[in-house]
Design an enzyme around this catalytic site. Structure first.
Site, short mmCIF file in Angstrom:
data_model
loop_
_atom_site.label_atom_id
_atom_site.label_comp_id
_atom_site.label_asym_id
_atom_site.label_seq_id
_atom_site.Cartn_x
_atom_site.Cartn_y
_atom_site.Cartn_z
N SER A 10 -21.26 22.49 8.68
CA SER A 10 -21.90 23.78 8.39
C SER A 10 -21.48 24.77 9.46
O SER A 10 -21.77 24.60 10.65
CB SER A 10 -23.42 23.63 8.42
OG SER A 10 -23.99 24.92 8.57
N HIS A 35 -18.84 23.85 4.72
CA HIS A 35 -20.17 24.21 4.20
C HIS A 35 -20.57 25.59 4.73
O HIS A 35 -20.67 25.79 5.94
CB HIS A 35 -21.19 23.15 4.61
CG HIS A 35 -22.54 23.33 4.02
ND1 HIS A 35 -22.88 22.87 2.76
CD2 HIS A 35 -23.66 23.91 4.50
CE1 HIS A 35 -24.15 23.16 2.49
NE2 HIS A 35 -24.65 23.81 3.54
N ASP A 37 -23.36 28.49 4.77
CA ASP A 37 -24.78 28.77 4.54
C ASP A 37 -25.01 30.27 4.42
O ASP A 37 -24.84 31.01 5.38
CB ASP A 37 -25.61 28.21 5.69
CG ASP A 37 -25.71 26.70 5.62
OD1 ASP A 37 -26.07 26.18 4.55
OD2 ASP A 37 -25.41 26.02 6.63
N MET A 39 -27.65 33.19 3.77
CA MET A 39 -29.10 33.44 3.86
C MET A 39 -29.39 34.93 3.82
O MET A 39 -28.62 35.73 4.36
CB MET A 39 -29.64 32.87 5.18
CG MET A 39 -29.30 31.40 5.38
SD MET A 39 -30.09 30.75 6.86
CE MET A 39 -29.38 29.10 6.91
N HIS A 68 -23.48 27.34 -0.01
CA HIS A 68 -24.90 27.06 -0.21
C HIS A 68 -25.66 28.39 -0.18
O HIS A 68 -25.82 28.99 0.89
CB HIS A 68 -25.35 26.11 0.92
CG HIS A 68 -26.79 25.73 0.89
ND1 HIS A 68 -27.41 25.09 1.95
CD2 HIS A 68 -27.76 25.91 -0.05
CE1 HIS A 68 -28.68 24.88 1.66
NE2 HIS A 68 -28.92 25.38 0.46
N MET A 70 -28.77 30.53 -0.21
CA MET A 70 -30.22 30.56 0.02
C MET A 70 -30.65 32.01 -0.11
O MET A 70 -31.05 32.66 0.87
CB MET A 70 -30.54 29.98 1.41
CG MET A 70 -30.33 28.47 1.46
SD MET A 70 -30.16 27.83 3.15
CE MET A 70 -28.41 28.07 3.38
N MET A 139 -32.23 18.82 0.70
CA MET A 139 -32.52 19.45 1.99
C MET A 139 -33.42 18.50 2.79
O MET A 139 -34.53 18.20 2.38
CB MET A 139 -33.24 20.79 1.80
CG MET A 139 -32.40 21.91 1.23
SD MET A 139 -30.91 22.32 2.16
CE MET A 139 -31.57 22.75 3.76
N ASP A 177 -28.48 17.72 3.69
CA ASP A 177 -28.29 18.87 4.58
C ASP A 177 -29.50 19.06 5.48
O ASP A 177 -30.60 19.29 5.01
CB ASP A 177 -28.08 20.12 3.69
CG ASP A 177 -27.73 21.38 4.47
OD1 ASP A 177 -27.62 21.32 5.70
OD2 ASP A 177 -27.56 22.42 3.82
C1 DX5 Z 1 -30.19 25.00 6.89
C2 DX5 Z 1 -28.74 24.92 6.46
C3 DX5 Z 1 -27.99 23.78 7.05
C4 DX5 Z 1 -27.94 23.78 8.55
C5 DX5 Z 1 -27.68 22.39 9.04
O1 DX5 Z 1 -30.83 25.95 6.13
O2 DX5 Z 1 -28.65 24.79 5.05
O3 DX5 Z 1 -26.70 23.67 6.50
O4 DX5 Z 1 -26.97 24.65 9.05
O5 DX5 Z 1 -27.69 22.43 10.44
P1 DX5 Z 1 -27.90 21.11 11.31
O6 DX5 Z 1 -26.84 20.16 10.92
O7 DX5 Z 1 -27.76 21.64 12.70
O8 DX5 Z 1 -29.28 20.59 11.01
ZN ZN Z 2 -26.67 24.33 3.98
#
Ligand code: DX5
Ligand code: ZN
Length: 230
Positions: A10, A35, A37, A39, A68, A70, A139, A177
């Site tokens: 990620s 990956h 993320d 947001m 991903h 969100m 998750m 994740d």
């Molecule tokens: C959280 C994200 C993850 C996050 C994982 O909302 O979707 O992908 O970055 O981070 P680690 O591996 O540090 O828990």
């Molecule tokens: Zn993620």
């Protein structure tokens, strides 16, 4: 059927001032997926990146871009991420209003579709859309931030999903994740996961450590020894 373990760093844990180099470095270090993320500060309490950053990163790696989302609402942004170079687009059922329609939209753009289940989201939500998904994301933390602790109750969800996926006879990624490290990686894989997202655990130590970090997460003995020896 459970596939050989894939590692999806990620980039949330990467150095944002050098994102292109970071993506190229984890690609070279053995990542299977990149990956990303996304947001929006509304669906989750954090803001990260948008389609233009994904497009800018695309030339830095030939690996699968696992995006991903969100964000809510999500439908109006799906095409932009598809055009930016996403290969897999994963959404949350709560991003609404109709996640069946959103999965159809992703597929209609020629992309792989993923559905993500938050820790409090029941596994049954996948049942009626199994024919539309190429990936199910469990998750193991509440979405929003890297560096959180793995929620163990999600292992049972992974086991149930493994059975549901195997019953389809189709190849569907079962991705986990949040809070993945060498120990929780082993537990998630034993429960049936075959794609591990790892932010903190990949990027810890800087570029010189990425390859051994990824090997360790894959369960490779050499990588594990190298990490333990530090
Ligand atoms: C959280 C994200 C993850 C996050 C994982 O909302 O979707 O992908 O970055 O981070 P680690 O591996 O540090 O828990
Ligand atoms: Zn993620």
């Amino acid at each position: 059927m459970q596939q050989p373990v894939k590692i999806a760093p990620s980039i949330l844990s990467a150095d944002f001032a050098r994102l292109g180099e970071e993506v190229a470095a984890v690609d070279k270090a053995g990542a299977d997926y990149i990956h990303v993320d996304v947001m929006d500060g509304h669906f989750v309490p954090n803001i990260t990146i948008g389609p233009s950053v994904v497009a800018a990163l695309r030339p830095h790696s030939t690996k699968i871009f696992d995006v991903h989302l969100m964000i809510s609402p999500v439908d109006s942004y799906v095409e932009a991420f598809a055009k930016a170079g996403a290969d897999i687009i994963t959404i949350h059922p709560e991003a609404g209003p109709h996640f069946h329609r959103t999965l159809q939209l992703i597929r209609s753009l020629g992309k792989k579709a993923g559905l993500s289940l938050n820790p409090g989201t029941p596994v049954d939500l996948v049942e009626n859309v199994l024919d539309l998904v190429d990936l199910v994301l469990v998750m193991s933390v509440n979405p929003g931030f890297g560096g959180q602790k793995f929620i163990k109750s999600q292992l049972e969800k992974i086991r149930r999903l493994r059975r549901m996926i195997d019953a389809t006879g189709r190849q569907i990624d079962l991705e986990v994740d949040g809070g993945i490290n060498v120990d929780t990686a082993k537990e998630a894989v034993a429960a049936g996961a075959d794609v591990l997202v790892a932010g903190t655990a990949t990027f810890t130590g800087g570029p010189g450590h990425y390859a051994q970090n990824i090997r360790a997460l894959r369960g490779d003995a050499l990588g594990g020894d190298a990490l333990e020896g530090e």
